[in-house]
Design an enzyme around this catalytic site. Structure first.
Site, PDB file in Angstrom:
ATOM      1  N   ASP A 197      66.178  -4.591  16.630  1.00 21.53           N
ATOM      2  CA  ASP A 197      64.843  -5.159  16.421  1.00 21.53           C
ATOM      3  C   ASP A 197      64.141  -5.548  17.719  1.00 21.53           C
ATOM      4  OD1 ASP A 197      64.718  -4.945  13.656  1.00 21.53           O
ATOM      5  OD2 ASP A 197      65.573  -6.934  13.304  1.00 21.53           O
ATOM      6  N   LYS A 239      59.609 -12.005  12.768  1.00 24.22           N
ATOM      7  CA  LYS A 239      59.315 -10.683  12.234  1.00 24.22           C
ATOM      8  C   LYS A 239      59.615 -10.673  10.744  1.00 24.22           C
ATOM      9  CE  LYS A 239      62.499  -8.536  11.369  1.00 24.22           C
ATOM     10  NZ  LYS A 239      63.582  -7.876  10.618  1.00 24.22           N
TER      11      LYS A 239
END
Length: 304
Positions: free
Chosen positions: A149, A10
């Site tokens: 996350d 990410k």
């Protein structure tokens, strides 16, 4: 039967920290994206039975190689996010049993690339594919208990993150795909990075009011595929304190621009810095230029 899944890295294309919450977390506004750089997680073996007569859950995580395979061996079992996610899955599903994972580790740790969170999300997906105990929203709730996350990593693609990062709004994106990731191996401890911002518990009214305008600017840049508009709208609040402590990271950002990046930013709380390029040829030239100077220079691309 072995199931496998790619756990994509990410990157943050924008990251504001708005205020500190009563639970110790921080409210953020982030624009996140998935890139092709990935770990490969395999569920090699699993069994399950109803939870009765006490908890009996055993999770093993094996080194499956990769550039950072040694990380898997160095992380204590109780700190491994794959094991924590799998244990939580069994507990919440009301099951005892065992699961054996192996992970091919290619995403560096402590680099702002969400490798641990992505691995945890992949573990939840693999177990849910095997046992089917939870809906997508329920799986995201489980993920929040592992890390802020993880809910994003369960979804992937371009997305706006609010709250502590668990409130995910997918957005379409047409950005040029070429992303150069530069990682110098500097470990930035996330908690320390948040503390360095010294955010108070009260929300900054000005920043909160501006959040809607920022989201419109960011999503507008994505929908047009405009790196120029993204550069004008995007910030990372962690850059100021992290660059102060690690000036070499500021230099990486400057070098990316010097090598032709249309947009460059530190991702997460650090320490990877990414450059976005309009042309693959320019990105490849930048990779060649920087590869001899920095520990890891990876040319990758966005994935939806």
């Amino acid at each position: 039967m072995t199931d496998s899944i790619r756990a994509h890295a990410k990157v943050n294309l924008h990251l504001e920290v708005l205020n500190r919450r009563e639970d110790g977390y921080h409210n953020i506004l982030s624009l996140m994206a998935s890139v092709a750089l990935h770990d490969l997680l395999k569920l090699e073996e699993s069994s399950a039975r109803e939870l009765s007569g006490g908890i009996d859950i055993a999770i093993a995580v094996k080194n499956g190689g990769g550039v950072y395979g040694s990380l898997t061996d160095s992380i204590p079992a109780h700190e491994n996010l794959i094991a924590r996610a799998a244990t939580l899955y069994y507990e919440k599903a009301g099951m005892n049993g065992r699961a054996i994972f192996s992970v091919e580790k290619n995403i560096p740790a402590g680099a702002g690339l969400g490798g641990g969170s992505s691995d945890a999300a992949a573990a939840l997906k693999l177990l849910n594919g095997r046992f089917g105990k939870f809906r997508d929203d329920e799986l995201a709730d489980l993920g929040t208990k592992i890390g802020a996350d993880v809910p994003y990593c369960l979804h992937g693609g371009f997305a706006i993150g609010r709250g502590i990062g668990e409130l995910i709004m997918p957005v379409p994106g047409k950005l040029p795909p070429w992303v150069l990731v530069v990682n110098e191996g500097i470990h930035v401890e996330t908690g320390a990075a948040y503390r360095s911002l010294n955010r108070g518990a009260d929300a900054d009214a000005g920043r909160e009011a501006a959040a809607g305008r920022t989201i419109r600017r960011l999503t507008g840049a994505l929908s047009k595929g405009s790196l120029e508009e993204l550069k004008e709208a995007a910030v990372n609040d962690f850059e100021t304190p992290v660059f102060r402590k690690h000036p070499r990271l500021r230099h990486i950002k400057e070098e990316l621009y010097g090598a032709g990046a249309a947009f460059a930013i530190m991702t997460g709380s650090g320490s990877s810095v990414i450059g976005l390029f309009k042309q693959k040829e320019t990105a490849e030239q930048a990779r060649s230029k920087l590869a001899g100077t920095y520990r890891q220079v990876i040319l990758t691309q966005f994935v939806q």
